[in-house]
Design a protein around this motif. Structure first.
Motif, PDB file in Angstrom:
ATOM      1  N   CYS A  69      13.845  -6.413  -1.590  1.00 33.08           N
ATOM      2  CA  CYS A  69      14.286  -6.726  -0.234  1.00 33.08           C
ATOM      3  C   CYS A  69      14.963  -8.094  -0.158  1.00 33.08           C
ATOM      4  O   CYS A  69      15.259  -8.589   0.927  1.00 33.08           O
ATOM      5  N   GLY A  70      15.217  -8.718  -1.298  1.00 34.83           N
ATOM      6  CA  GLY A  70      15.842 -10.031  -1.299  1.00 34.83           C
ATOM      7  C   GLY A  70      14.882 -11.161  -1.014  1.00 34.83           C
ATOM      8  O   GLY A  70      15.307 -12.276  -0.712  1.00 34.83           O
ATOM      9  N   VAL A  71      13.577 -10.906  -1.112  1.00 35.25           N
ATOM     10  CA  VAL A  71      12.559 -11.939  -0.907  1.00 35.25           C
ATOM     11  C   VAL A  71      12.237 -12.552  -2.263  1.00 35.25           C
ATOM     12  O   VAL A  71      11.736 -11.872  -3.159  1.00 35.25           O
ATOM     13  N   GLU A  72      12.497 -13.835  -2.429  1.00 36.09           N
ATOM     14  CA  GLU A  72      12.452 -14.445  -3.748  1.00 36.09           C
ATOM     15  C   GLU A  72      11.049 -14.850  -4.193  1.00 36.09           C
ATOM     16  O   GLU A  72      10.777 -14.913  -5.389  1.00 36.09           O
ATOM     17  N   GLN A  73      10.158 -15.143  -3.257  1.00 42.29           N
ATOM     18  CA  GLN A  73       8.818 -15.596  -3.601  1.00 42.29           C
ATOM     19  C   GLN A  73       7.784 -14.526  -3.244  1.00 42.29           C
ATOM     20  O   GLN A  73       7.996 -13.740  -2.312  1.00 42.29           O
ATOM     21  N   PRO A  74       6.648 -14.484  -3.968  1.00 41.19           N
ATOM     22  CA  PRO A  74       5.599 -13.531  -3.610  1.00 41.19           C
ATOM     23  C   PRO A  74       5.119 -13.742  -2.176  1.00 41.19           C
ATOM     24  O   PRO A  74       5.173 -14.845  -1.643  1.00 41.19           O
ATOM     25  N   VAL A  75       4.667 -12.657  -1.564  1.00 37.32           N
ATOM     26  CA  VAL A  75       4.147 -12.709  -0.207  1.00 37.32           C
ATOM     27  C   VAL A  75       2.709 -12.208  -0.219  1.00 37.32           C
ATOM     28  O   VAL A  75       2.355 -11.320  -1.002  1.00 37.32           O
ATOM     29  N   THR A  76       1.879 -12.769   0.630  1.00 37.45           N
ATOM     30  CA  THR A  76       0.485 -12.353   0.753  1.00 37.45           C
ATOM     31  C   THR A  76       0.319 -11.505   2.005  1.00 37.45           C
ATOM     32  O   THR A  76       0.644 -11.947   3.110  1.00 37.45           O
ATOM     33  N   MET A  77      -0.149 -10.291   1.817  1.00 37.23           N
ATOM     34  CA  MET A  77      -0.300  -9.362   2.921  1.00 37.23           C
ATOM     35  C   MET A  77      -1.507  -9.721   3.780  1.00 37.23           C
ATOM     36  O   MET A  77      -2.525 -10.173   3.272  1.00 37.23           O
ATOM     37  N   ARG A  78      -1.369  -9.490   5.050  1.00 37.04           N
ATOM     38  CA  ARG A  78      -2.479  -9.584   5.993  1.00 37.04           C
ATOM     39  C   ARG A  78      -2.496  -8.272   6.759  1.00 37.04           C
ATOM     40  O   ARG A  78      -1.586  -7.992   7.531  1.00 37.04           O
ATOM     41  N   ASN A  79      -3.528  -7.459   6.488  1.00 37.96           N
ATOM     42  CA  ASN A  79      -3.595  -6.124   7.089  1.00 37.96           C
ATOM     43  C   ASN A  79      -2.337  -5.312   6.798  1.00 37.96           C
ATOM     44  O   ASN A  79      -1.836  -4.571   7.647  1.00 37.96           O
ATOM     45  N   GLY A  80      -1.832  -5.477   5.587  1.00 41.74           N
ATOM     46  CA  GLY A  80      -0.729  -4.662   5.124  1.00 41.74           C
ATOM     47  C   GLY A  80       0.655  -5.130   5.493  1.00 41.74           C
ATOM     48  O   GLY A  80       1.631  -4.430   5.226  1.00 41.74           O
ATOM     49  N   ASN A  97       2.731   0.620   2.560  1.00 37.72           N
ATOM     50  CA  ASN A  97       2.603   1.944   3.152  1.00 37.72           C
ATOM     51  C   ASN A  97       1.127   2.287   3.318  1.00 37.72           C
ATOM     52  O   ASN A  97       0.419   2.470   2.326  1.00 37.72           O
ATOM     53  N   PRO A  98       0.612   2.380   4.546  1.00 38.34           N
ATOM     54  CA  PRO A  98      -0.816   2.632   4.715  1.00 38.34           C
ATOM     55  C   PRO A  98      -1.235   4.046   4.353  1.00 38.34           C
ATOM     56  O   PRO A  98      -2.396   4.288   4.046  1.00 38.34           O
ATOM     57  N   ARG A  99      -0.294   5.002   4.369  1.00 41.22           N
ATOM     58  CA  ARG A  99      -0.633   6.384   4.035  1.00 41.22           C
ATOM     59  C   ARG A  99      -0.769   6.592   2.533  1.00 41.22           C
ATOM     60  O   ARG A  99      -1.580   7.394   2.081  1.00 41.22           O
ATOM     61  N   ARG A 100       0.053   5.887   1.756  1.00 45.29           N
ATOM     62  CA  ARG A 100      -0.023   5.971   0.292  1.00 45.29           C
ATOM     63  C   ARG A 100       0.314   4.606  -0.268  1.00 45.29           C
ATOM     64  O   ARG A 100       1.449   4.334  -0.647  1.00 45.29           O
ATOM     65  N   PRO A 101      -0.676   3.696  -0.327  1.00 46.29           N
ATOM     66  CA  PRO A 101      -0.385   2.328  -0.769  1.00 46.29           C
ATOM     67  C   PRO A 101       0.089   2.218  -2.215  1.00 46.29           C
ATOM     68  O   PRO A 101       0.866   1.317  -2.535  1.00 46.29           O
ATOM     69  N   ALA A 102      -0.383   3.105  -3.107  1.00 49.17           N
ATOM     70  CA  ALA A 102      -0.040   2.946  -4.528  1.00 49.17           C
ATOM     71  C   ALA A 102      -0.237   4.248  -5.287  1.00 49.17           C
ATOM     72  O   ALA A 102      -1.001   5.125  -4.885  1.00 49.17           O
ATOM     73  N   TRP A 103       0.491   4.349  -6.415  1.00 46.37           N
ATOM     74  CA  TRP A 103       0.261   5.375  -7.426  1.00 46.37           C
ATOM     75  C   TRP A 103      -0.235   4.677  -8.687  1.00 46.37           C
ATOM     76  O   TRP A 103       0.033   3.488  -8.901  1.00 46.37           O
TER      77      TRP A 103
END
Length: 217
Positions: A69-80, A97-103
């Motif tokens: 998404c063009g975001v250069e630095q890591p981001v910390t999620m808060r409630n997704g 994605n709250p329905r399928r966060p990861a594979w």
């Protein structure tokens, strides 16, 4: 407050800072696209501690990258969710994605699963048309620390597409992940992309790189 998200949360995602190379007409099989979306080996961003089993991670609170998404630095999620600055779109919302966060699957053959975390970014409109890019962030654990392997982003988009493409069904194998890319023809509604292609992303030079997109339909 949990957002009510459009159908596309059922899909996985991605895009690149430029939403992938655009083409006129359908994706062309055999036309290679090589995209590096992670830093080179030895320059991995710090993502913090993590359990050895990534199935135990709460991705809604994790620290992740969003270079698709063009975001250069890591981001910390808060409630997704996290607000970040994109070099392409300015202020954006990065969302798990709250329905399928990861594979999950074993990418490096060590007997432990890696994770492909399902993210997208949007401009804050909270509608399908506000979605800007979709991506899978592939991570592993090393000595109790979560480490970025690379990001998977979409590689094809029609010039006349009504919506950005997304990714789904990552298939893990030793040294590679194959994903399906869902892309839009001009008459497609936001709910229902009719184009499907497959791209195999291989671990090379310390990151993930895309091979040729093969059109399925």
């Amino acid at each position: 407050m949990r957002r009510v998200l459009p159908f596309l949360l059922l899909l996985t995602a991605c895009g690149g800072p430029s939403v992938g190379p655009k083409i006129s007409g359908a994706p062309q099989p055999g036309n290679p696209v090589v995209v590096t979306t992670a830093p080179s080996a030895g320059a991995k961003p710090a993502l913090g501690s993590a359990p050895d089993d990534l199935l135990d991670v709460d991705w809604q609170q994790a620290t992740l990258t969003a270079r698709f998404c063009g975001v250069e630095q890591p981001v910390t999620m808060r409630n997704g969710e996290a607000t970040a600055t994109s070099t392409t779109w300015g202020e954006v919302e990065v969302v798990v994605n709250p329905r399928r966060p990861a594979w999950f699957g074993d990418l490096d053959g060590d007997g432990r699963d890696e994770a492909a975390v399902n993210l997208y970014c949007e401009n804050g409109g909270h509608t399908a048309s506000s979605q800007l890019a979709f991506g899978l962030v592939v991570v592993r654990t090393v000595s109790g620390t979560m480490e970025l392997i690379g990001e998977i982003s979409t590689t094809t988009m029609r010039d006349d597409a009504p919506h950005v493409p997304s990714l789904t069904e990552p298939r893990f194998e030793y040294g590679a992940i194959t994903v399906q890319e869902l892309w839009y023809r001009p008459g497609d509604a936001n709910c229902c992309p009719t184009g499907v292609s497959q791209t195999r992303w291989s671990v090379r030079d310390g990151t993930l790189k895309a091979g040729s997109a093969i059109q399925v339909s």
